[in-house]
Design a protein around this motif. Structure first.
Motif, short mmCIF file in Angstrom:
data_model
loop_
_atom_site.label_atom_id
_atom_site.label_comp_id
_atom_site.label_asym_id
_atom_site.label_seq_id
_atom_site.Cartn_x
_atom_site.Cartn_y
_atom_site.Cartn_z
N ASN A 176 0.84 -1.19 0.00
CA ASN A 176 0.00 0.00 0.00
C ASN A 176 0.88 1.25 0.00
O ASN A 176 1.98 1.24 0.56
N ASN A 177 0.35 2.30 -0.57
CA ASN A 177 1.10 3.55 -0.68
C ASN A 177 2.36 3.39 -1.52
O ASN A 177 3.26 4.22 -1.46
N ASP A 178 2.43 2.30 -2.25
CA ASP A 178 3.64 2.01 -3.04
C ASP A 178 4.88 2.12 -2.17
O ASP A 178 5.91 2.63 -2.60
N GLY A 179 4.76 1.63 -0.93
CA GLY A 179 5.84 1.80 0.04
C GLY A 179 6.98 0.81 -0.09
O GLY A 179 8.12 1.19 -0.34
N CYS A 180 6.68 -0.47 0.08
CA CYS A 180 7.74 -1.49 0.11
C CYS A 180 7.50 -2.54 -0.97
O CYS A 180 6.40 -2.71 -1.46
N VAL A 181 8.57 -3.26 -1.27
CA VAL A 181 8.48 -4.38 -2.20
C VAL A 181 7.90 -5.57 -1.44
O VAL A 181 8.48 -6.02 -0.46
N VAL A 182 6.75 -6.08 -1.88
CA VAL A 182 6.18 -7.24 -1.18
C VAL A 182 6.18 -8.50 -2.03
O VAL A 182 5.84 -9.57 -1.54
N ALA A 183 6.52 -8.40 -3.29
CA ALA A 183 6.68 -9.59 -4.11
C ALA A 183 7.69 -9.30 -5.20
O ALA A 183 7.72 -8.19 -5.74
N ARG A 184 8.52 -10.29 -5.50
CA ARG A 184 9.59 -10.09 -6.49
C ARG A 184 9.60 -11.27 -7.46
O ARG A 184 9.50 -12.43 -7.04
N SER A 185 9.76 -10.98 -8.72
CA SER A 185 9.93 -12.07 -9.68
C SER A 185 11.34 -12.63 -9.51
O SER A 185 12.20 -12.01 -8.88
N ALA A 186 11.58 -13.81 -10.07
CA ALA A 186 12.89 -14.45 -9.95
C ALA A 186 14.00 -13.52 -10.46
O ALA A 186 15.08 -13.44 -9.87
N GLU A 187 13.70 -12.78 -11.53
CA GLU A 187 14.69 -11.88 -12.11
C GLU A 187 15.10 -10.80 -11.12
O GLU A 187 16.27 -10.40 -11.05
N VAL A 188 14.12 -10.33 -10.33
CA VAL A 188 14.40 -9.28 -9.36
C VAL A 188 15.19 -9.86 -8.18
O VAL A 188 16.13 -9.24 -7.68
N LYS A 189 14.82 -11.06 -7.75
CA LYS A 189 15.57 -11.71 -6.67
C LYS A 189 17.03 -11.86 -7.07
O LYS A 189 17.93 -11.64 -6.27
N ALA A 190 17.24 -12.21 -8.34
CA ALA A 190 18.61 -12.40 -8.84
C ALA A 190 19.40 -11.11 -8.78
O ALA A 190 20.63 -11.13 -8.69
N LEU A 191 18.72 -9.97 -8.81
CA LEU A 191 19.41 -8.68 -8.74
C LEU A 191 19.77 -8.33 -7.29
O LEU A 191 20.38 -7.29 -7.03
N GLY A 192 19.35 -9.18 -6.36
CA GLY A 192 19.70 -8.94 -4.96
C GLY A 192 18.74 -8.02 -4.23
O GLY A 192 19.05 -7.51 -3.17
N VAL A 193 17.55 -7.81 -4.79
CA VAL A 193 16.56 -6.96 -4.11
C VAL A 193 15.91 -7.78 -3.00
O VAL A 193 15.33 -8.84 -3.25
N ALA A 194 16.00 -7.28 -1.77
CA ALA A 194 15.46 -8.03 -0.63
C ALA A 194 13.97 -7.81 -0.49
O ALA A 194 13.43 -6.79 -0.94
N MET A 195 13.31 -8.76 0.16
CA MET A 195 11.89 -8.64 0.47
C MET A 195 11.70 -7.48 1.45
O MET A 195 12.48 -7.33 2.39
N GLY A 196 10.69 -6.66 1.19
CA GLY A 196 10.35 -5.62 2.15
C GLY A 196 11.15 -4.34 2.05
O GLY A 196 10.94 -3.42 2.85
N VAL A 197 12.05 -4.21 1.10
CA VAL A 197 12.81 -2.96 1.03
C VAL A 197 11.91 -1.83 0.55
O VAL A 197 11.02 -2.04 -0.28
N PRO A 198 12.13 -0.64 1.07
CA PRO A 198 11.38 0.52 0.61
C PRO A 198 11.64 0.75 -0.87
O PRO A 198 12.79 0.68 -1.32
N TRP A 199 10.59 1.03 -1.59
CA TRP A 199 10.68 1.20 -3.04
C TRP A 199 11.63 2.34 -3.40
O TRP A 199 12.45 2.23 -4.30
N PHE A 200 11.54 3.44 -2.67
CA PHE A 200 12.36 4.60 -3.05
C PHE A 200 13.86 4.28 -2.98
O PHE A 200 14.65 4.88 -3.69
N GLN A 201 14.21 3.30 -2.14
CA GLN A 201 15.63 2.97 -2.00
C GLN A 201 16.19 2.24 -3.22
O GLN A 201 17.40 2.20 -3.43
N ILE A 202 15.31 1.59 -3.97
CA ILE A 202 15.84 0.84 -5.13
C ILE A 202 15.38 1.43 -6.45
O ILE A 202 15.54 0.84 -7.50
N LYS A 203 14.80 2.63 -6.38
CA LYS A 203 14.29 3.25 -7.60
C LYS A 203 15.37 3.39 -8.67
O LYS A 203 15.13 3.16 -9.85
N LYS A 204 16.56 3.76 -8.22
CA LYS A 204 17.66 3.96 -9.17
C LYS A 204 18.01 2.65 -9.85
O LYS A 204 18.12 2.57 -11.07
N LEU A 205 18.19 1.63 -9.02
CA LEU A 205 18.51 0.31 -9.55
C LEU A 205 17.42 -0.14 -10.51
O LEU A 205 17.68 -0.69 -11.59
#
Length: 427
Positions: free
Chosen positions: A33-62
């Motif tokens: 909600n509020n586009d706050g955190c990552v709550v689901a990741r595809s396999a491709e995203v997991k492979a990039l090292g994006v952790a579950m629950g990280v705030p979206w704004f922190q990985i926007k650049k990536l």
DNA sequence: TCTGGGGTCCTAGGACCC
DNA sequence: TCTGGGGTCCTAGGACCC
């Protein structure tokens, strides 16, 4: 007595992909909600090292660099897909426990290991074919081991999505457990993982071979149960019927900071309406209401305030208006001026069955019957015409509600609204 | 600038009683 | 001034899950 655990891979992402095949093979995340955190990741995203629950704004650049596609969460769609999935799976055993939105246990007692494999494979294919969702299947003598087997089914390509624990030779089982970190066990989180590490328990193998009794002393009875389950002794029973909730919550972070008591009251009123509607749906009454408000704890430079109040009713109730009254009381008591509030929520507590309510000696039976009728009508109207069309009168219902949550990129209600049905083009 | 929501279970410790 | 021991009940908070 084998138990199967079936769950979907990256459930929210997979649901979105069913209706957006173009997302297949691409890095996709679903946001809270509020586009706050990552709550689901595809396999491709997991492979990039994006952790579950990280705030979206922190990985926007990536995300920009890697072309990650971010979708707002569409819970109506996920709930509907979940229901379909559970219905399909219920064909495979008379005893099914729906454990969460994307997973269920099936009791396969009396079924031989080879046959278990067959069942697992059929179930997996059927969900894929009929619903378009990828699932993994783990089958083992206990729930905890079934969870582990499910983990293997997804991680190790050799199992091709179905892992039957008892088919694995003992020697191989030991090797697997020696390599799995103890935090992979269902019920071991970060804190316990750390404490286990301190006493030299690093792998699932180490935990399985720990003495349950002293471990119970050191941790809790849950730890003892986990160890026994890892040894194949079933300690966690199947729960077929969904028990009524003992606690019902409704809370949301605001789309922007909220300062006035009026706006907080408006939000709390809506949460109360939502929670009491859930309460009536499970045919329960609640005897207490807890309300809380808080500023944003991450904004450490701003003055912080958080408060909660519990109001105990003179008699258990399911009448929205009674809780609204209690909520207003709680808010008035704890509200402080001069803070930027970020979130508010309500909890209904001390829940019991509506049938068992004692008639209030001083109550007015007729008035109560009228109230029940009113609430039932309200629920019917809202069910028919969409959530929250009708609400009991509360101050400040002007639209738009400036604090409502942000959902920038939500997919349509493909399966639950005629106007938004998926369009299929046949070639 | 921007950090989710909804649950369950267990334990420690305080209040209270005899 | 001296200040027990044991039980129960309740709540807050911590840990976990998805």
């Amino acid at each position: 007595m084998p138990i199967a655990l079936i769950d979907a891979n990256n459930f929210y992402v997979s649901c979105e992909r069913v209706f957006r095949p173009d997302l297949e093979g691409k890095p996709v995340v679903v946001l809270s909600n509020n586009d706050g955190c990552v709550v689901a990741r595809s396999a491709e995203v997991k492979a990039l090292g994006v952790a579950m629950g990280v705030p979206w704004f922190q990985i926007k650049k990536l995300a920009q660099k890697e072309g990650i596609i971010a979708l707002s969460s569409n819970y109506t769609l996920y709930a509907d897909m979940s229901q379909r999935m559970m219905t399909i799976l219920s064909d495979f055993s008379p005893i099914q426990e729906v454990y969460s939105i994307d997973e269920c246990f099936l009791d396969l007692h009396g079924v031989a290991p080879e046959q278990c494999r067959q069942i697992g494979q059929t179930a997996r294919q059927r969900i894929r074919q009929w619903l378009g969702l990828p699932v993994g299947v783990g089958i083992a003598p206990t729930k905890t081991l079934a969870k582990l087997a499910n983990h293997l089914a997804k991680k190790q390509p050799e199992y091709a999505g179905v892992c039957v624990w008892e088919e694995i030779p003992e020697q191989k089982q030991a090797e697997i457990l020696q390599q799995l970190p103890v935090t992979e066990v269902w019920g071991i989180g970060r804190q316990w993982g750390k404490r286990l590490q301190e006493i030299g328990i690093l792998t699932v193998w180490d935990l399985q071979n720990a003495d349950p009794r002293p471990m119970r002393q050191r941790f809790s009875i849950l730890m003892e149960r986990m160890i026994r389950e890892l040894r194949g002794e079933s300690c966690i029973a199947m729960e077929e019927v969904a028990l009524p909730k003992q606690e019902i919550q409704s809370s949301r972070s605001f789309g922007r900071p909220v300062k006035t008591m009026e706006e907080l009251g408006e939000a709390i009123s809506i949460y109360i309406a939502r929670a009491t509607s859930k309460l009536r749906r499970q045919n329960s009454v609640a005897a207490a209401l807890r309300v809380y408000i808080r500023t944003n704890p991450f904004q450490t430079s701003l003055p912080q305030y958080q408060a909660a109040r519990t109001v105990v009713l003179s008699q258990p109730s399911q009448d929205t208006r009674i809780f609204l009254h209690a909520g207003k009381l709680a808010l008035t008591q704890m509200y402080r001026e001069g803070f930027a509030y970020a979130k508010a929520g309500v909890h209904l507590l001390e829940i019991s069955s509506a049938q068992s309510v004692q008639a209030d000696l001083f109550g007015d039976a007729e008035a109560e019957s009228r109230a029940n009728h009113l609430m039932a009508t309200l629920d019917q109207i809202n069910a028919r015409f969409g959530k929250s069309i009708v609400q009991p009168g509360i101050a400040g219902w002007q639209e738009p509600r400036g604090w409502a949550m942000k959902r920038g990129n939500k997919s349509p209600a493909y399966t639950t609204r005629w106007a938004e049905l998926a369009r299929v083009t046949l070639k």
